[in-house]
Design a protein around this motif. Sequence first.
Motif, PDB file in Angstrom:
ATOM      1  N   PRO A   4      -6.159  17.243  43.604  1.00 38.54           N
ATOM      2  CA  PRO A   4      -4.866  17.597  43.009  1.00 38.54           C
ATOM      3  C   PRO A   4      -4.956  17.576  41.478  1.00 38.54           C
ATOM      4  O   PRO A   4      -5.690  16.781  40.889  1.00 38.54           O
ATOM      5  N   GLY A   5      -4.252  18.485  40.837  1.00 36.00           N
ATOM      6  CA  GLY A   5      -4.223  18.518  39.389  1.00 36.00           C
ATOM      7  C   GLY A   5      -5.115  19.596  38.803  1.00 36.00           C
ATOM      8  O   GLY A   5      -5.644  20.464  39.509  1.00 36.00           O
ATOM      9  N   THR A   6      -5.302  19.542  37.491  1.00 34.25           N
ATOM     10  CA  THR A   6      -6.051  20.555  36.736  1.00 34.25           C
ATOM     11  C   THR A   6      -7.407  20.008  36.318  1.00 34.25           C
ATOM     12  O   THR A   6      -7.508  18.880  35.830  1.00 34.25           O
ATOM     13  N   GLY A   7      -8.432  20.793  36.505  1.00 40.98           N
ATOM     14  CA  GLY A   7      -9.752  20.439  36.006  1.00 40.98           C
ATOM     15  C   GLY A   7      -9.874  20.858  34.552  1.00 40.98           C
ATOM     16  O   GLY A   7      -9.635  22.023  34.207  1.00 40.98           O
ATOM     17  N   GLY A  22      -9.254  34.604  41.780  1.00 37.41           N
ATOM     18  CA  GLY A  22      -7.958  34.094  42.227  1.00 37.41           C
ATOM     19  C   GLY A  22      -7.667  32.685  41.761  1.00 37.41           C
ATOM     20  O   GLY A  22      -6.724  32.042  42.248  1.00 37.41           O
ATOM     21  N   VAL A  23      -8.461  32.181  40.824  1.00 33.62           N
ATOM     22  CA  VAL A  23      -8.252  30.830  40.288  1.00 33.62           C
ATOM     23  C   VAL A  23      -7.304  30.915  39.095  1.00 33.62           C
ATOM     24  O   VAL A  23      -7.451  31.774  38.230  1.00 33.62           O
ATOM     25  N   ARG A  24      -6.340  29.997  39.039  1.00 40.49           N
ATOM     26  CA  ARG A  24      -5.380  29.963  37.930  1.00 40.49           C
ATOM     27  C   ARG A  24      -6.040  29.232  36.759  1.00 40.49           C
ATOM     28  O   ARG A  24      -6.127  28.011  36.765  1.00 40.49           O
ATOM     29  N   ALA A  25      -6.499  29.993  35.794  1.00 33.95           N
ATOM     30  CA  ALA A  25      -7.284  29.413  34.691  1.00 33.95           C
ATOM     31  C   ALA A  25      -6.693  29.788  33.344  1.00 33.95           C
ATOM     32  O   ALA A  25      -6.072  30.845  33.192  1.00 33.95           O
ATOM     33  N   GLY A  26      -6.896  28.902  32.355  1.00 33.83           N
ATOM     34  CA  GLY A  26      -6.446  29.155  30.995  1.00 33.83           C
ATOM     35  C   GLY A  26      -7.359  28.433  30.015  1.00 33.83           C
ATOM     36  O   GLY A  26      -8.283  27.725  30.410  1.00 33.83           O
ATOM     37  N   GLU A  53       0.630  24.485  37.033  1.00 35.98           N
ATOM     38  CA  GLU A  53       0.356  25.883  37.371  1.00 35.98           C
ATOM     39  C   GLU A  53      -1.048  26.328  36.966  1.00 35.98           C
ATOM     40  O   GLU A  53      -1.369  27.515  37.005  1.00 35.98           O
ATOM     41  N   LEU A  54      -1.913  25.381  36.571  1.00 32.61           N
ATOM     42  CA  LEU A  54      -3.287  25.706  36.207  1.00 32.61           C
ATOM     43  C   LEU A  54      -4.251  24.928  37.096  1.00 32.61           C
ATOM     44  O   LEU A  54      -4.100  23.726  37.285  1.00 32.61           O
ATOM     45  N   ASP A  55      -5.257  25.641  37.612  1.00 31.89           N
ATOM     46  CA  ASP A  55      -6.334  24.975  38.342  1.00 31.89           C
ATOM     47  C   ASP A  55      -7.419  24.496  37.383  1.00 31.89           C
ATOM     48  O   ASP A  55      -8.039  23.451  37.600  1.00 31.89           O
ATOM     49  N   MET A  56      -7.678  25.308  36.330  1.00 30.97           N
ATOM     50  CA  MET A  56      -8.755  25.005  35.382  1.00 30.97           C
ATOM     51  C   MET A  56      -8.252  25.264  33.968  1.00 30.97           C
ATOM     52  O   MET A  56      -7.586  26.274  33.713  1.00 30.97           O
ATOM     53  N   THR A 108      -3.206  16.687  21.589  1.00 34.14           N
ATOM     54  CA  THR A 108      -3.782  17.179  22.837  1.00 34.14           C
ATOM     55  C   THR A 108      -3.981  16.039  23.834  1.00 34.14           C
ATOM     56  O   THR A 108      -3.709  16.192  25.032  1.00 34.14           O
ATOM     57  N   LEU A 109      -4.466  14.902  23.340  1.00 36.99           N
ATOM     58  CA  LEU A 109      -4.657  13.756  24.230  1.00 36.99           C
ATOM     59  C   LEU A 109      -3.333  13.320  24.838  1.00 36.99           C
ATOM     60  O   LEU A 109      -3.265  12.945  26.026  1.00 36.99           O
ATOM     61  N   ASP A 110      -2.262  13.376  24.041  1.00 38.22           N
ATOM     62  CA  ASP A 110      -0.928  13.038  24.568  1.00 38.22           C
ATOM     63  C   ASP A 110      -0.491  14.055  25.622  1.00 38.22           C
ATOM     64  O   ASP A 110       0.078  13.695  26.657  1.00 38.22           O
ATOM     65  N   LEU A 111      -0.764  15.339  25.359  1.00 36.68           N
ATOM     66  CA  LEU A 111      -0.441  16.388  26.336  1.00 36.68           C
ATOM     67  C   LEU A 111      -1.148  16.123  27.664  1.00 36.68           C
ATOM     68  O   LEU A 111      -0.520  16.177  28.737  1.00 36.68           O
ATOM     69  N   LEU A 112      -2.451  15.826  27.599  1.00 34.55           N
ATOM     70  CA  LEU A 112      -3.217  15.592  28.825  1.00 34.55           C
ATOM     71  C   LEU A 112      -2.728  14.348  29.563  1.00 34.55           C
ATOM     72  O   LEU A 112      -2.770  14.287  30.800  1.00 34.55           O
ATOM     73  N   SER A 113      -2.249  13.356  28.814  1.00 35.72           N
ATOM     74  CA  SER A 113      -1.765  12.132  29.466  1.00 35.72           C
ATOM     75  C   SER A 113      -0.498  12.379  30.280  1.00 35.72           C
ATOM     76  O   SER A 113      -0.155  11.602  31.171  1.00 35.72           O
ATOM     77  N   ARG A 114       0.208  13.484  29.976  1.00 36.10           N
ATOM     78  CA  ARG A 114       1.434  13.819  30.703  1.00 36.10           C
ATOM     79  C   ARG A 114       1.191  14.801  31.842  1.00 36.10           C
ATOM     80  O   ARG A 114       2.115  15.183  32.558  1.00 36.10           O
ATOM     81  N   ALA A 115      -0.074  15.241  32.007  1.00 38.86           N
ATOM     82  CA  ALA A 115      -0.403  16.202  33.070  1.00 38.86           C
ATOM     83  C   ALA A 115      -1.165  15.508  34.189  1.00 38.86           C
ATOM     84  O   ALA A 115      -1.747  14.434  34.001  1.00 38.86           O
ATOM     85  N   GLN A 116      -1.136  16.125  35.359  1.00 38.76           N
ATOM     86  CA  GLN A 116      -1.956  15.615  36.470  1.00 38.76           C
ATOM     87  C   GLN A 116      -3.341  16.250  36.344  1.00 38.76           C
ATOM     88  O   GLN A 116      -3.480  17.477  36.365  1.00 38.76           O
ATOM     89  N   LEU A 117      -4.369  15.416  36.192  1.00 39.21           N
ATOM     90  CA  LEU A 117      -5.722  15.910  35.934  1.00 39.21           C
ATOM     91  C   LEU A 117      -6.625  15.651  37.133  1.00 39.21           C
ATOM     92  O   LEU A 117      -6.655  14.547  37.689  1.00 39.21           O
ATOM     93  N   ALA A 118      -7.384  16.681  37.502  1.00 39.37           N
ATOM     94  CA  ALA A 118      -8.308  16.563  38.635  1.00 39.37           C
ATOM     95  C   ALA A 118      -9.629  15.947  38.190  1.00 39.37           C
ATOM     96  O   ALA A 118     -10.223  15.129  38.904  1.00 39.37           O
ATOM     97  N   LEU A 119     -10.108  16.353  36.993  1.00 34.95           N
ATOM     98  CA  LEU A 119     -11.397  15.861  36.483  1.00 34.95           C
ATOM     99  C   LEU A 119     -11.591  16.354  35.064  1.00 34.95           C
ATOM    100  O   LEU A 119     -10.884  17.239  34.576  1.00 34.95           O
TER     101      LEU A 119
END
Length: 602
Positions: free
Chosen positions: A57-60, A81-85, A107-110, A123-134
């Motif tokens: 679960p989350g974004t890589g 078909g991967v949701r990437a940005g 809404e992003l897989d990668m 950016t580190l604060d942004l990532l701390s608020r997102a669900q991260l896969a790896l």
Amino acid sequence: MTATPHSVLQHTFGYDAFRGDQEAIINTLVGGGDCLVLMPTGGGKSLCYQIPALVRPGTGVVISPLIALMQDQVNALRELGVRAGFLNSTLSFEAVRDTENALLAGELDMLYIAPERLLQERTLDLLSRAQLALFAIDEAHCVSQWGHDFRADYLKLNILAERFPAVPRIALTATADARTRVDIQQRLSLTQAPAFVGGFDRPNIQYRIQPKQQARQQLLSFLKAETDGQAGIVYCLSRKKVEQTAQWLAKEGYKALPYHAGLDASVRQQNQQRFLREDGIIMVATIAFGMGIDKPDVRFVVHLDLPKSIEAYYQETGRAGRDGEPSTALLLYGFEDVVKLRQMMAQSTGSDEHQRYEQQRLNAMLGLCEVTGCRRQVLLRYFGDELPKPCGNCDTCLHPVESWDATEAVRKALSCVYRTDQRFGANHIIDVLRGSDSEKLRRFGHHQLSTYGIGTELSANEWRSVLRQLVAAGLLAVDPEGYGGLRLTEACRPVLKGEQSVSLRKENRPDRSASGASRSRPAPTQVDEADQPLWQALRACRKQLADEQGIPPFMVFHDKTLADMLARRPQSLAQMSEVSGVGDAKLERYGDAFLAVFDDFR
């Protein structure tokens, strides 16, 4: 239904089975563990983090230094078909905001991100608020001061372990010796993580290393004899040489483009896009070009100058033949390359230890150039990999090198270096040995030396080979402070005393310097004559679909996928789905177009 690694491999990427350690690496990450991965270029490193990112679960989040390629990497994933940005300095404020919102909304897989942006507190604060896969740290050798492409921003990436301890991390590289691996593990806080070290062998690449004689003519002979309008890379040490070589090749009728850090960014980007999207482009470049280039059908890599280390050589030659098809790595090097690299190292601001290590790595590169046995065995041994038998696919295997008892010639050369006060370069030493009638020799009084004219039995090229091999063997050293003057080393003492004999390699004849070694090499993607019209129609279909979307043709399908398609002759979407490399998204997007091609040939 919950996605599994195998279902993602099959339905997203269109493959039936994992290769090598891929499955073990993927399972480690899916289970929440960290790991270090060393795998050769073209070995499938990207799947090792892409699949876990799609399963968990989350974004890589992929940390990559390759800003110029992020758009292409994202496009390739979107084709699947991967949701990437991506987030980097090329984006507008609005594009950054949209990507950040997509991340937070799940809404992003990668997400690809440059290290300098990642390290910003915002950016580190942004990532701390997102669900991260790896987190995937690509090109991980950049973290090491011993690596061949050190990046200062990579030193700070241990912050990921501190700020996101629950998010699994994977560090990946294609080239790292034992010392660099330890450095990567320590700097990225991965000392407790398993290291997966795949075999370094690229058996489809034929390695050839030859002395420069007439480098441009050697290159031209190689291109005419073997490349047949195929894509390749020509590496040069200086920007000036890049531009001159590209202009010369263009005059010779080749589609050659320059690439170096001094060119305008828009020109670099345009040339890179042409290389990726057009057939038969030759990119003439400094080492600023190539890292992360995912073009599968690069058929040759030529070095017109000596790389500074085996790591750099392996990384750069590895850009050939990512599709597994036969490819060639040709290196032409001369004594002047050694002088130039020694001088560059002497000007380095690194510590004494770092400079000593750089010298050791250059010495190892010279050793690879002058070896008389299988080059692949030496190359792999450097990375701690063993090849039990000679490979049969390098120049020294295809044309075994003769050796000769050079003891007497070596003593003459060493004596001449000594009697000229150990401050003159190779050309001067050769002039003395061969008794040249030059004003320079008379000015220094070297026409009166006892070594003047004692080496007329060898040609200038043969003496150049002797001196080059003596430097590689450590019997002579190049003075980096002056103009490439040669100096005796302690190792030459037993030779001068008559206590040790010396055997050197004989150079192959010039007609083998470029094209002769590979006459037994099969052509890539062989297609029967009867199937050529259908094969060309499939390639034309691929090109049209790629042009419509502004992407390289290989992002639609690789040649291997087209070849499997040609062999299977699918007549329905169900049969098309069985073709290797055809996943669900590409089947839906392109299946009908390629089936129509087969309909036209029935």
